[in-house]
Design a protein around this motif. Structure first.
Motif, PDB file in Angstrom:
ATOM      1  N   GLY A   5       2.588  -3.047   2.844  1.00 17.16           N
ATOM      2  CA  GLY A   5       3.681  -2.719   3.737  1.00 17.16           C
ATOM      3  C   GLY A   5       4.908  -2.267   2.993  1.00 17.16           C
ATOM      4  N   SER A   6       5.160  -2.883   1.848  1.00  8.87           N
ATOM      5  CA  SER A   6       6.304  -2.505   1.024  1.00  8.87           C
ATOM      6  C   SER A   6       6.164  -1.078   0.524  1.00  8.87           C
ATOM      7  N   ILE A   7       4.944  -0.711   0.120  1.00 10.29           N
ATOM      8  CA  ILE A   7       4.703   0.648  -0.361  1.00 10.29           C
ATOM      9  C   ILE A   7       4.863   1.651   0.775  1.00 10.29           C
ATOM     10  N   GLU A  12       8.033   6.035   3.132  1.00  8.62           N
ATOM     11  CA  GLU A  12       8.785   6.577   4.258  1.00  8.62           C
ATOM     12  C   GLU A  12      10.192   6.961   3.825  1.00  8.62           C
ATOM     13  N   TYR A  13      10.787   6.125   2.990  1.00  5.67           N
ATOM     14  CA  TYR A  13      12.113   6.423   2.456  1.00  5.67           C
ATOM     15  C   TYR A  13      12.062   7.700   1.615  1.00  5.67           C
ATOM     16  N   ASP A 230      19.102   3.698   5.787  1.00  7.05           N
ATOM     17  CA  ASP A 230      18.291   2.648   5.190  1.00  7.05           C
ATOM     18  C   ASP A 230      17.072   2.376   6.049  1.00  7.05           C
ATOM     19  N   ILE A 231      16.003   1.991   5.361  1.00  4.33           N
ATOM     20  CA  ILE A 231      14.768   1.602   6.044  1.00  4.33           C
ATOM     21  C   ILE A 231      14.430   0.204   5.581  1.00  4.33           C
ATOM     22  N   SER A 232      14.331  -0.725   6.452  1.00  7.75           N
ATOM     23  CA  SER A 232      14.050  -2.115   6.072  1.00  7.75           C
ATOM     24  C   SER A 232      12.655  -2.510   6.518  1.00  7.75           C
TER      25      SER A 232
END
Length: 232
Positions: A5-7, A12-13, A230-232
């Motif tokens: 999920g982090s990747i 996406e960023y 930002d994308i969290s």
């Protein structure tokens, strides 16, 4: 958050950052190029010759550029420039008075992979509140050997570019072209060592500090050209 999920969030960023870079580089033409060039102080090359068997080894990427750039502190490489000035190599550099050149055909052949890593501008040294559309922007590409450890990392964390149709550095058979866009600099991080034997060094002028900044220079906060939400 799990690593997968982090990747996904990371990519996406990067996709949004890539769109920003492509939009900014949508105008302008292309220059034919044949070399990458790297400027450092003469002492840097003296050290390679005297203490490293004439091998220029990749080193860990600093924290310069976008603070969320996936290669910061995680990938080793050597930074080169490819952008020309008025169709010729620039005769000055902020990174040092000594230049080495590497033929693009030597490092960017059919087995190489090209990735997008970053798009940023540096904070002004004067009038820090002044944000203008004319500030120099930098596109960071990563060039790897297919199947290498660095290539595996980039395939997981970066965005692979089509060598023939991207907007920054194009390879068509044995011809190379890079973007000629006002105040846009394309920099290439090459992830392999470079043998300096039989390579000619040339002298150039310097400006600014005349050497790179330890730790790198972070991205300008608030620049609408190269910042994304930002994308969290």
């Amino acid at each position: 958050m799990a690593e997968g999920g982090s990747i996904d969030v990371e990519k996406e960023y990067l996709k949004k950052l890539l769109r920003k870079a492509e939009d900014h580089c949508s105008k302008g033409s292309f220059d034919n190029v044949s070399i990458l060039f790297r400027n450092k102080p003469s002492s840097y090359f003296d050290d390679i010759r005297q203490n490293h068997n004439n091998i220029m080894e990749p080193y860990l990427k600093d924290n310069g550029g976008d603070q969320r750039c996936p290669i910061n502190g995680r990938l080793k490489g050597l930074f080169f420039n490819v952008t020309l000035k008025n169709g010729s190599l620039p005769n000055m550099s902020p990174f040092g008075d000594t230049r080495v050149k590497v033929q693009l055909s030597e490092v960017f052949d059919d087995s190489a992979k090209l990735y997008f890593a970053d798009f940023y501008c540096k904070p002004p040294r004067r009038s820090p509140r002044r944000i203008t559309r004319t500030r120099a922007h930098y596109v960071t590409l990563v060039l790897t050997r297919s199947g290498s450890e660095a290539d595996s990392f980039c395939n997981m964390h970066l965005l692979k570019l089509d060598s023939c149709s991207n907007k920054f550095l194009i390879k068509t058979f044995s011809t190379y072209r890079t973007k000629d866009c006002p105040r846009v600099h394309v920099e290439v991080m090459y992830t392999e060592a470079v043998n300096m034997t039989d390579r000619d060094l040339s002298k150039t002028g310097t400006f600014g500090r005349g050497h790179s900044t330890q730790g790198g220079i972070g991205k300008t906060v608030g620049c609408s050209m190269c910042n994304v939400e930002d994308i969290s």
